[in-house]
Design an enzyme around this catalytic site. Structure first.
Site, PDB file in Angstrom:
ATOM      1  N   SER A   1      -4.241   6.056   5.084  1.00  0.00           N
ATOM      2  CA  SER A   1      -4.831   7.088   4.560  1.00  0.00           C
ATOM      3  C   SER A   1      -4.608   8.496   5.025  1.00  0.00           C
ATOM      4  O   SER A   1      -4.575   8.843   6.191  1.00  0.00           O
ATOM      5  CB  SER A   1      -6.506   6.855   4.603  1.00  0.00           C
ATOM      6  OG  SER A   1      -7.226   7.568   3.683  1.00  0.00           O
TER       7      SER A   1
ATOM      8  N   LYS B   1       0.545   9.865   0.539  1.00  0.00           N
ATOM      9  CA  LYS B   1       1.080   9.016  -0.520  1.00  0.00           C
ATOM     10  C   LYS B   1       0.787   9.749  -2.166  1.00  0.00           C
ATOM     11  O   LYS B   1       1.805   9.961  -2.872  1.00  0.00           O
ATOM     12  CB  LYS B   1       0.438   7.846  -0.535  1.00  0.00           C
ATOM     13  CG  LYS B   1       0.840   6.508   0.637  1.00  0.00           C
ATOM     14  CD  LYS B   1       0.099   5.291   0.395  1.00  0.00           C
ATOM     15  CE  LYS B   1      -1.364   5.255   0.427  1.00  0.00           C
ATOM     16  NZ  LYS B   1      -1.893   6.000   1.602  1.00  0.00           N
ATOM     17  N   THR B   2      -0.263  10.148  -2.160  1.00  0.00           N
ATOM     18  CA  THR B   2      -0.745  10.673  -3.420  1.00  0.00           C
ATOM     19  C   THR B   2      -0.122  11.938  -3.648  1.00  0.00           C
ATOM     20  O   THR B   2       0.517  12.256  -4.827  1.00  0.00           O
ATOM     21  CB  THR B   2      -2.431  10.757  -3.591  1.00  0.00           C
ATOM     22  OG1 THR B   2      -2.818   9.392  -3.347  1.00  0.00           O
ATOM     23  CG2 THR B   2      -2.813  11.218  -4.980  1.00  0.00           C
TER      24      THR B   2
ATOM     25  N   ARG C   1     -13.143  12.989  -3.532  1.00  0.00           N
ATOM     26  CA  ARG C   1     -12.044  12.170  -4.095  1.00  0.00           C
ATOM     27  C   ARG C   1     -12.180  12.793  -5.559  1.00  0.00           C
ATOM     28  O   ARG C   1     -13.176  12.866  -6.154  1.00  0.00           O
ATOM     29  CB  ARG C   1     -12.129  10.658  -3.937  1.00  0.00           C
ATOM     30  CG  ARG C   1     -12.038  10.177  -2.674  1.00  0.00           C
ATOM     31  CD  ARG C   1     -10.516   9.784  -2.571  1.00  0.00           C
ATOM     32  NE  ARG C   1     -10.199   9.390  -0.948  1.00  0.00           N
ATOM     33  CZ  ARG C   1      -9.193   8.985  -0.652  1.00  0.00           C
ATOM     34  NH1 ARG C   1      -8.158   8.675  -1.699  1.00  0.00           N
ATOM     35  NH2 ARG C   1      -8.724   8.520   0.450  1.00  0.00           N
TER      36      ARG C   1
ATOM     37  N   HIS D   1       0.824  -1.164   0.147  1.00  0.00           N
ATOM     38  CA  HIS D   1      -0.059  -0.098   0.015  1.00  0.00           C
ATOM     39  C   HIS D   1       0.888   1.268  -0.142  1.00  0.00           C
ATOM     40  O   HIS D   1       1.092   1.822   1.192  1.00  0.00           O
ATOM     41  CB  HIS D   1      -0.919  -0.186   1.390  1.00  0.00           C
ATOM     42  CG  HIS D   1      -1.877   1.182   1.266  1.00  0.00           C
ATOM     43  ND1 HIS D   1      -2.431   1.699   2.554  1.00  0.00           N
ATOM     44  CD2 HIS D   1      -2.733   1.573   0.212  1.00  0.00           C
ATOM     45  CE1 HIS D   1      -3.127   2.528   2.057  1.00  0.00           C
ATOM     46  NE2 HIS D   1      -3.467   2.655   0.711  1.00  0.00           N
TER      47      HIS D   1
ATOM     48  N   ASP E   1      -0.836   4.533  -5.201  1.00  0.00           N
ATOM     49  CA  ASP E   1      -1.817   3.833  -4.075  1.00  0.00           C
ATOM     50  C   ASP E   1      -1.188   2.315  -3.885  1.00  0.00           C
ATOM     51  O   ASP E   1      -1.277   1.703  -2.749  1.00  0.00           O
ATOM     52  CB  ASP E   1      -3.167   3.951  -4.194  1.00  0.00           C
ATOM     53  CG  ASP E   1      -3.830   3.745  -2.805  1.00  0.00           C
ATOM     54  OD1 ASP E   1      -3.377   4.266  -2.018  1.00  0.00           O
ATOM     55  OD2 ASP E   1      -4.812   2.699  -3.085  1.00  0.00           O
TER      56      ASP E   1
HETATM   57  P1  ATP Z   1      -4.969   7.465   0.765  1.00  0.00           P
HETATM   58  O1  ATP Z   1      -4.582   6.282   1.088  1.00  0.00           O
HETATM   59  O2  ATP Z   1      -6.484   7.789   1.467  1.00  0.00           O
HETATM   60  O3  ATP Z   1      -5.382   7.626  -0.765  1.00  0.00           O
HETATM   61  P2  ATP Z   1      -3.113   9.274   1.010  1.00  0.00           P
HETATM   62  O4  ATP Z   1      -1.846   8.727   1.817  1.00  0.00           O
HETATM   63  O5  ATP Z   1      -2.768   9.101  -0.559  1.00  0.00           O
HETATM   64  O6  ATP Z   1      -4.266   8.843   1.332  1.00  0.00           O
HETATM   65  P3  ATP Z   1      -3.008  12.135   0.318  1.00  0.00           P
HETATM   66  O7  ATP Z   1      -4.361  11.989  -0.645  1.00  0.00           O
HETATM   67  O8  ATP Z   1      -1.934  12.441  -0.243  1.00  0.00           O
HETATM   68  O9  ATP Z   1      -3.119  10.947   1.339  1.00  0.00           O
HETATM   69  O10 ATP Z   1      -3.646  13.017   1.454  1.00  0.00           O
HETATM   70  C1  ATP Z   1      -2.765  13.928   2.247  1.00  0.00           C
HETATM   71  C2  ATP Z   1      -3.340  15.129   2.473  1.00  0.00           C
HETATM   72  O11 ATP Z   1      -2.633  16.032   3.418  1.00  0.00           O
HETATM   73  C3  ATP Z   1      -3.491  16.032   1.212  1.00  0.00           C
HETATM   74  O12 ATP Z   1      -4.931  16.795   1.629  1.00  0.00           O
HETATM   75  C4  ATP Z   1      -2.563  17.204   1.571  1.00  0.00           C
HETATM   76  O13 ATP Z   1      -2.974  18.452   1.029  1.00  0.00           O
HETATM   77  C5  ATP Z   1      -2.482  17.287   2.950  1.00  0.00           C
HETATM   78  N1  ATP Z   1      -1.324  17.719   3.727  1.00  0.00           N
HETATM   79  C6  ATP Z   1      -1.053  18.802   4.309  1.00  0.00           C
HETATM   80  N2  ATP Z   1       0.244  19.047   4.968  1.00  0.00           N
HETATM   81  C7  ATP Z   1       0.990  17.921   4.258  1.00  0.00           C
HETATM   82  C8  ATP Z   1       2.392  17.332   4.290  1.00  0.00           C
HETATM   83  N3  ATP Z   1       3.259  18.298   5.099  1.00  0.00           N
HETATM   84  N4  ATP Z   1       2.805  16.409   3.404  1.00  0.00           N
HETATM   85  C9  ATP Z   1       1.865  15.862   2.965  1.00  0.00           C
HETATM   86  N5  ATP Z   1       0.317  16.173   2.800  1.00  0.00           N
HETATM   87  C10 ATP Z   1      -0.137  17.154   3.393  1.00  0.00           C
HETATM   88 MN    MN Z   2      -3.912   8.323  -2.059  1.00  0.00          MN
END
Ligand code: ATP
Ligand code: MN
Length: 533
Positions: free
Chosen positions: A234, A238-239, A318, A216, A253
């Site tokens: 989550s 990551k994204t 999303r 993941h 992902d």
């Molecule tokens: P999922 O598994 O649900 O897809 P993910 O790990 O891909 O989750 P992201 O979609 O990248 O998570 O979400 C990170 C969120 O946190 C985004 O909305 C981003 O704008 C916010 N954010 C704020 N500050 C930071 C930071 N320092 N680093 C990364 N993300 C940040």
């Molecule tokens: Mn993601």
């Protein structure tokens, strides 16, 4: 009107739309699905109804002698007997048969032809079809001609509930994985992410059978061919962090690590849209256009402009788009062995350093722990963060015991000499309520530093309790941000909160201690003597 024969599944519906073009799916969705609209930039605005996120408590796995011994049964993989599975399957098929039209998506999961699955999605909404066409790897016309029988079929009857009086059903939602029949049945949820994560669960079962590690994580590759993978639960980044204009995106992902390198399972990305801004996340912002599915967002009725700050439907808004909507991508989404393995955590306690380097044993420890923290609900005055430990940074999708994945990761890290890092994208200057989330530009700068080798020649300090190494300087980041203690005004409070977090790690790891080797247990955090005395 399309036709395609689904009678072998007992589906008699005449109007079948298989792998339809994007405009056709737009037209059908707009005409037939309540609330569907076009945004000012051409994305398809859709609503998933009551469920706006996954339903992990409603996931079931059919018990079968062939796979039973391999599965880590428990609250994540809840067993289901074959008969009840057939009851739910029949219910889904009966529902599909009441529909005037059905959508079929025939596509691939996995960019490496050696491991790819042929997947068939059978669903009732244009929204679901377009979502999966974005998320899977679409066959060319020639490949579709040759497609033949799929390896796995998903029957999405999510518009109709499970019967709560069916034995073993505890709610009207059920997502049932049958590894032997090679099927998934969905009832009682129209959240599209269930289909995507259903396929991920299947890959999480199948890949370890071939000594391949499913992960993941997001992944990208630099100009020199250096691959980085970013694990995290989550909302940890990551994204967001994998979309980096300086590097080619492999995926956001779900990936696998084979003897040949890494490959993406998916053909698209599924980005959080909450508070999305062009300034902070230009790549994702600009990927929202004609063809993108925008889920559960609120928009202006006149201008069709989306308000990304509006969370009145859900926090979990999303956007789903094909990976090539991002400018700099690696297609096919296959690359070499990872050089850097980054564990993302969003530590709302503000205790973990924004970047630190791990030993291989610490990497195993943190992978098995899978820590992040959630900011507690918005109830009055409650700001205490909630620690979450989810093994392998995605326990909800794992089907084997976490150790199976942890062993594969440790083996691959060792063999390919990868470096592991822990990056805290969460709080600094105090826990949630006092401090603030670390600036995205600082996190990006730290990840740049990892990629540029900037930490090769800096001095590190060892974190007393956690034992990992914290770099004392990083280009484009003020040095005082790097050591959490320095960012807290109340140093005593910092020690207290840190002690609490160490205790939470220790408590969580107890259940793994007997199955992992002593070096990994020792790589966990220890309460400092000063606190104990
Ligand atoms: P999922 O598994 O649900 O897809 P993910 O790990 O891909 O989750 P992201 O979609 O990248 O998570 O979400 C990170 C969120 O946190 C985004 O909305 C981003 O704008 C916010 N954010 C704020 N500050 C930071 C930071 N320092 N680093 C990364 N993300 C940040
Ligand atoms: Mn993601």
């Amino acid at each position: 009107m399309g036709t395609f024969d689904l009678t072998k599944y007992g589906i008699e519906v005449k109007e079948i739309h298989r792998n339809s073009s994007v405009p056709v799916l737009y037209e059908l969705g707009l005409r037939l699905e309540e609330g569907t609209a076009i945004s000012d930039v051409g994305a398809l605005l859709v609503y998933s109804g009551e469920k706006t996120g996954r339903s992990p408590k409603d996931k079931r796995v059919v018990r079968h002698p062939d796979s039973e011994k391999n599965i880590d049964w428990g609250p994540i993989n809840i067993g289901l007997d074959e008969h009840t599975y057939m009851v739910n399957r029949e219910r889904a098929l009966d529902y599909l048969n009441t529909r005037p039209r059905i959508y079929v998506v025939d596509a691939f999961a996995g960019w490496d032809p050696k491991y790819r699955l042929k997947v068939r999605i059978i669903c009732t909404r244009a929204y679901h079809a377009l979502f999966m066409q974005n998320m899977l790897i679409m066959p060319t016309a020639a490949e579709l001609e040759q497609f033949g029988e799929p390896d796995y079929v998903i029957f999405n009857g999510g518009g109709f509930p499970a019967n709560r009086y069916t034995s073993e059903m505890t709610s009207k939602t059920s997502v049932d994985v049958n590894l032997e029949a090679k099927e998934v049945v969905i009832l009682g949820t129209q959240y599209a992410g269930e289909m995507k994560k259903g396929i991920f669960s299947i890959m999480n079962y199948l890949m370890p059978l071939e000594e391949v590690l499913p992960m993941h994580c997001s992944a990208n590759v630099g100009e020199e061919g250096d691959v980085s993978i970013l694990f995290g639960l989550s909302g940890t980044g990551k994204t967001t962090l994998s979309a980096d204009p300086k590097r080619k995106l492999i995926g956001d992902d779900e990936h696998c690590w084979t003897d040949d390198g890494t490959f993406n399972i998916e053909g698209g990305c599924y980005a959080k849209a909450i508070n999305l801004s062009e300034e902070n996340e230009p790549d994702i912002y600009n990927a929202i256009r004609f063809g993108t599915v925008l889920e559960n967002v609120v928009y202006d009725k006149k201008t069709r402009k989306v308000d990304y700050t509006d969370t009145s439907i859900t926090q979990n808004t999303r956007a789903s788009y094909p990976i090539n909507f991002i400018d700099n991508v690696q297609i096919p989404c296959v690359a070499g062995h990872p050089e850097n393995i980054i564990f993302l955590t969003c530590d709302a306690f503000g205790v973990l350093p924004p970047v630190s380097k791990l030993t291989p044993e610490q990497a195993s420890y943190h992978f098995i722990s899978g820590y992040t923290a959630k900011v507690a609900g918005t109830e009055m005055g409650i700001t205490e963060p909630q620690a979450t430990f989810s093994a392998c940074f995605g326990a909800a999708f794992m089907m084997w015991h976490p150790n199976r994945y942890a062993e594969l990761l440790a083996e691959k890290i060792k063999k390919h000499n990868a470096t592991a890092w822990l990056v805290n994208t969460g709080w600094t200057g105090g826990a949630h309520g006092v401090g603030s989330r670390i600036k995205l530009k600082y996190t990006r700068a730290m990840i740049d530093a990892i990629h540029n080798g900037d930490f090769d020649n800096v001095s590190f300090v060892k974190d007393e309790e956690f034992g990992f190494m914290i770099p004392e300087s990083c280009p484009n980041v003020p040095s005082e941000v790097l050591i959490p203690r320095n960012t807290w005004e109340d140093k005593e409070k910092y020690e207290q909160v840190k002690d609490k977090l160490v205790a939470l790690f220790n408590e969580n790891f107890k259940k793994f201690e007997k199955d992992v080797n002593g070096e990994i247990v020792d790589a966990g955090p220890k309460r400092s003597l000063s606190v104990e005395s």
